[in-house]
Motif scaffolding. Structure first.
Motif, PDB file in Angstrom:
ATOM      1  N   PRO A  98       0.828  -1.203   0.000  1.00  0.00           N
ATOM      2  CA  PRO A  98       0.000   0.000   0.000  1.00  0.00           C
ATOM      3  C   PRO A  98       0.864   1.254   0.000  1.00  0.00           C
ATOM      4  O   PRO A  98       2.026   1.223   0.408  1.00  0.00           O
ATOM      5  N   THR A  99       0.318   2.348  -0.458  1.00  0.00           N
ATOM      6  CA  THR A  99       1.042   3.625  -0.406  1.00  0.00           C
ATOM      7  C   THR A  99       0.698   4.389   0.865  1.00  0.00           C
ATOM      8  O   THR A  99       1.267   5.453   1.120  1.00  0.00           O
ATOM      9  N   GLY A 100      -0.218   3.847   1.649  1.00  0.00           N
ATOM     10  CA  GLY A 100      -0.566   4.462   2.918  1.00  0.00           C
ATOM     11  C   GLY A 100      -0.864   3.395   3.950  1.00  0.00           C
ATOM     12  O   GLY A 100      -1.288   2.292   3.611  1.00  0.00           O
ATOM     13  N   VAL A 101      -0.597   3.698   5.216  1.00  0.00           N
ATOM     14  CA  VAL A 101      -0.847   2.747   6.298  1.00  0.00           C
ATOM     15  C   VAL A 101      -1.479   3.455   7.491  1.00  0.00           C
ATOM     16  O   VAL A 101      -1.438   4.683   7.603  1.00  0.00           O
ATOM     17  N   ASN A 102      -2.040   2.651   8.373  1.00  0.00           N
ATOM     18  CA  ASN A 102      -2.663   3.153   9.594  1.00  0.00           C
ATOM     19  C   ASN A 102      -1.775   2.830  10.787  1.00  0.00           C
ATOM     20  O   ASN A 102      -1.373   1.686  10.974  1.00  0.00           O
ATOM     21  N   ILE A 160       5.667   3.994   0.897  1.00  0.00           N
ATOM     22  CA  ILE A 160       4.546   4.453   1.735  1.00  0.00           C
ATOM     23  C   ILE A 160       4.739   5.934   2.033  1.00  0.00           C
ATOM     24  O   ILE A 160       5.717   6.320   2.663  1.00  0.00           O
ATOM     25  N   HIS A 161       3.799   6.743   1.579  1.00  0.00           N
ATOM     26  CA  HIS A 161       3.935   8.193   1.737  1.00  0.00           C
ATOM     27  C   HIS A 161       2.713   8.844   2.383  1.00  0.00           C
ATOM     28  O   HIS A 161       2.578  10.062   2.358  1.00  0.00           O
ATOM     29  N   HIS A 162       1.835   8.036   2.943  1.00  0.00           N
ATOM     30  CA  HIS A 162       0.686   8.558   3.680  1.00  0.00           C
ATOM     31  C   HIS A 162       0.487   7.698   4.926  1.00  0.00           C
ATOM     32  O   HIS A 162       0.521   6.469   4.849  1.00  0.00           O
ATOM     33  N   VAL A 163       0.279   8.336   6.068  1.00  0.00           N
ATOM     34  CA  VAL A 163      -0.038   7.596   7.286  1.00  0.00           C
ATOM     35  C   VAL A 163      -1.271   8.204   7.943  1.00  0.00           C
ATOM     36  O   VAL A 163      -1.457   9.424   7.943  1.00  0.00           O
ATOM     37  N   ARG A 164      -2.101   7.343   8.445  1.00  0.00           N
ATOM     38  CA  ARG A 164      -3.269   7.766   9.219  1.00  0.00           C
ATOM     39  C   ARG A 164      -2.972   7.504  10.683  1.00  0.00           C
ATOM     40  O   ARG A 164      -2.551   6.404  11.053  1.00  0.00           O
ATOM     41  N   VAL A 165      -3.166   8.508  11.520  1.00  0.00           N
ATOM     42  CA  VAL A 165      -2.911   8.370  12.951  1.00  0.00           C
ATOM     43  C   VAL A 165      -4.199   8.670  13.714  1.00  0.00           C
ATOM     44  O   VAL A 165      -4.545   9.843  13.915  1.00  0.00           O
ATOM     45  N   PRO A 166      -4.947   7.652  14.116  1.00  0.00           N
ATOM     46  CA  PRO A 166      -6.116   7.900  14.959  1.00  0.00           C
ATOM     47  C   PRO A 166      -5.693   8.658  16.210  1.00  0.00           C
ATOM     48  O   PRO A 166      -4.692   8.300  16.850  1.00  0.00           O
ATOM     49  N   LEU A 167      -6.438   9.677  16.534  1.00  0.00           N
ATOM     50  CA  LEU A 167      -5.998  10.611  17.571  1.00  0.00           C
ATOM     51  C   LEU A 167      -7.100  10.862  18.583  1.00  0.00           C
ATOM     52  O   LEU A 167      -8.261  11.047  18.216  1.00  0.00           O
ATOM     53  N   SER A 168      -6.733  10.847  19.837  1.00  0.00           N
ATOM     54  CA  SER A 168      -7.667  11.221  20.887  1.00  0.00           C
ATOM     55  C   SER A 168      -8.129  12.657  20.686  1.00  0.00           C
ATOM     56  O   SER A 168      -7.427  13.481  20.095  1.00  0.00           O
ATOM     57  N   TRP A 169      -9.317  12.956  21.192  1.00  0.00           N
ATOM     58  CA  TRP A 169      -9.844  14.317  21.042  1.00  0.00           C
ATOM     59  C   TRP A 169      -9.297  15.264  22.097  1.00  0.00           C
ATOM     60  O   TRP A 169      -9.601  16.452  22.088  1.00  0.00           O
ATOM     61  N   CYS A 170      -8.485  14.761  23.010  1.00  0.00           N
ATOM     62  CA  CYS A 170      -7.966  15.568  24.122  1.00  0.00           C
ATOM     63  C   CYS A 170      -6.522  15.968  23.843  1.00  0.00           C
ATOM     64  O   CYS A 170      -5.642  15.114  23.757  1.00  0.00           O
ATOM     65  N   LEU A 171      -6.269  17.275  23.686  1.00  0.00           N
ATOM     66  CA  LEU A 171      -4.942  17.792  23.362  1.00  0.00           C
ATOM     67  C   LEU A 171      -4.479  18.787  24.423  1.00  0.00           C
ATOM     68  O   LEU A 171      -5.288  19.383  25.130  1.00  0.00           O
ATOM     69  N   THR A 172      -3.174  18.967  24.519  1.00  0.00           N
ATOM     70  CA  THR A 172      -2.614  19.940  25.448  1.00  0.00           C
ATOM     71  C   THR A 172      -1.403  20.622  24.831  1.00  0.00           C
ATOM     72  O   THR A 172      -0.705  20.043  24.000  1.00  0.00           O
ATOM     73  N   LYS A 174      10.213  15.344   6.628  1.00  0.00           N
ATOM     74  CA  LYS A 174      11.587  15.053   6.221  1.00  0.00           C
ATOM     75  C   LYS A 174      11.633  13.845   5.287  1.00  0.00           C
ATOM     76  O   LYS A 174      12.468  13.779   4.373  1.00  0.00           O
ATOM     77  N   HIS A 175      10.716  12.890   5.519  1.00  0.00           N
ATOM     78  CA  HIS A 175      10.690  11.665   4.700  1.00  0.00           C
ATOM     79  C   HIS A 175       9.576  11.693   3.659  1.00  0.00           C
ATOM     80  O   HIS A 175       9.224  10.649   3.108  1.00  0.00           O
ATOM     81  N   ASN A 176       9.043  12.877   3.420  1.00  0.00           N
ATOM     82  CA  ASN A 176       7.998  13.053   2.389  1.00  0.00           C
ATOM     83  C   ASN A 176       6.767  12.173   2.676  1.00  0.00           C
ATOM     84  O   ASN A 176       6.194  11.567   1.774  1.00  0.00           O
ATOM     85  N   ILE A 177       6.376  12.132   3.949  1.00  0.00           N
ATOM     86  CA  ILE A 177       5.205  11.370   4.353  1.00  0.00           C
ATOM     87  C   ILE A 177       4.141  12.339   4.857  1.00  0.00           C
ATOM     88  O   ILE A 177       4.416  13.177   5.717  1.00  0.00           O
ATOM     89  N   LYS A 178       2.951  12.220   4.298  1.00  0.00           N
ATOM     90  CA  LYS A 178       1.832  13.052   4.725  1.00  0.00           C
ATOM     91  C   LYS A 178       1.026  12.343   5.803  1.00  0.00           C
ATOM     92  O   LYS A 178       0.903  11.130   5.798  1.00  0.00           O
ATOM     93  N   VAL A 179       0.468  13.146   6.719  1.00  0.00           N
ATOM     94  CA  VAL A 179      -0.217  12.590   7.878  1.00  0.00           C
ATOM     95  C   VAL A 179      -1.675  13.032   7.897  1.00  0.00           C
ATOM     96  O   VAL A 179      -1.990  14.202   7.661  1.00  0.00           O
ATOM     97  N   ASN A 180      -2.536  12.092   8.174  1.00  0.00           N
ATOM     98  CA  ASN A 180      -3.962  12.374   8.362  1.00  0.00           C
ATOM     99  C   ASN A 180      -4.329  12.011   9.795  1.00  0.00           C
ATOM    100  O   ASN A 180      -4.318  10.834  10.163  1.00  0.00           O
ATOM    101  N   PHE A 181      -4.627  13.017  10.606  1.00  0.00           N
ATOM    102  CA  PHE A 181      -5.041  12.761  11.985  1.00  0.00           C
ATOM    103  C   PHE A 181      -6.544  12.511  12.018  1.00  0.00           C
ATOM    104  O   PHE A 181      -7.290  13.087  11.271  1.00  0.00           O
TER     105      PHE A 181
END
Length: 300
Positions: free
Chosen positions: A106-110, A203-215, A293-300
């Motif tokens: 795949p070109t993207g992973v979770n 692989i140049h796309h990653v999905r990072v499931p993220l909690s709704w609580c940030l600081t 730096k590694h040309n990877i895009k992130v989807n939170f």
């Protein structure tokens, strides 16, 4: 806004599902990690996580986007070291490795169960029976590298559940709970090594499931978390320190807040509040910079 606050993303779970007692937390280990003495932390992380995830390797066939989140793998597993494909796989009984073109990647992973925990990823050596844990079961056993089993913390089935029980267990504290979460988040992925490996695999796309609580606060550079254990935990200001750490690094879960409020015998007591451990924005910014730096895009 400097305190922990509600942000983008979603997750589920709540404290109160698990109340299994445990033995004392190894607070020396917690403080050693905070001081950078991680020892065999990486190997502990891999054993706990990989054993937990082995049950789900079949998902990689159906859901290739989960490939990396199901455990670490070697580039050599997917590519031949020579054009003739003469390298053999001992685990396959000496069968020659297929050329890399025979296994599309795949070109993207979770990157699942990192910043939004799922208990069935952390069941330890026994493996998980189901992806969706039944409400009447508690299966989470660890959160490596500091919480590695029954001797270091409670069982759990949600982030709020784990955070609260790490505090309530014998020998537990707010400081230790925050440090355990931060140690896990910073050791889950070797950013430089593994992001580089992903980029080499295309692989140049990653999905990072993220909690709704940030600081906006950073546990790796915090005046209270950086205190000596005896100073923080025996000080007359311990209650004030704990309240401030809650403010900096947690969000009260609005789904449970009204229920907890109604059950309070003392209106000033906030011990029953269900709290999410916040994800630090400085941590996310650092991760995004390495991805760029590694040309990877992130989807939170």
């Amino acid at each position: 806004m400097k305190s922990a606050e509600i942000g983008m993303g979603s997750s589920s779970g709540g404290r109160g599902y698990s109340s299994i007692p445990s033995t004392d937390t190894d607070t020396e280990t917690v403080d050693d990690w905070a001081n950078g003495n991680d020892g065999d932390a990486k190997s502990v992380l891999n054993v706990c996580r990989n054993n937990s995830m082995a049950t789900f390797l079949g998902l990689a066939v159906v859901l290739p986007l989960g490939l990396l989140s199901l455990g670490r793998f070697s580039v050599a597993s997917f590519t031949s070291e020579s054009s003739s494909g003469s390298a053999c796989c001992a685990e396959c009984g000496g069968t020659e490795q297929p050329p890399s073109s025979s296994l599309p990647l795949p070109t993207g992973v979770n990157l699942g169960s990192w910043l939004s925990l799922e208990d069935y990823f952390y069941v330890g050596p026994r493996g998980a029976a189901e992806v969706a844990t039944p409400d009447d079961e508690t299966v989470g056993m660890c959160l490596p590298p500091l919480h590695t089993g029954p001797d270091t913390g409670p069982m759990w089935n949600a982030e709020t559940d784990l955070y609260g029980n790490l505090i309530d267990m014998e020998g537990g504290s707010v400081r230790d709970a925050i440090k355990i979460f931060h140690a896990f988040r910073t050791s889950f992925l070797d950013w430089e090594e593994e992001l580089s490996q992903m980029a080499k695999l295309g692989i140049h796309h990653v999905r990072v499931p993220l909690s709704w609580c940030l600081t906006d606060h950073d546990p790796s550079n915090d005046d209270i978390l950086g205190m000596e254990e005896d100073t923080a935990d025996t000080s007359e200001k311990k209650g004030d320190y704990d309240a401030e750490l809650h403010r900096r690094y947690t969000c009260v879960d609005p789904f449970f807040s009204s229920e907890a409020e109604a059950q309070k015998s003392d209106p000033t007591d906030d011990d029953d509040e269900v709290r999410w451990p916040a994800v630090p924005r400085p941590f996310l910014v650092s991760f995004l910079k390495v991805c760029a730096k590694h040309n990877i895009k992130v989807n939170f």
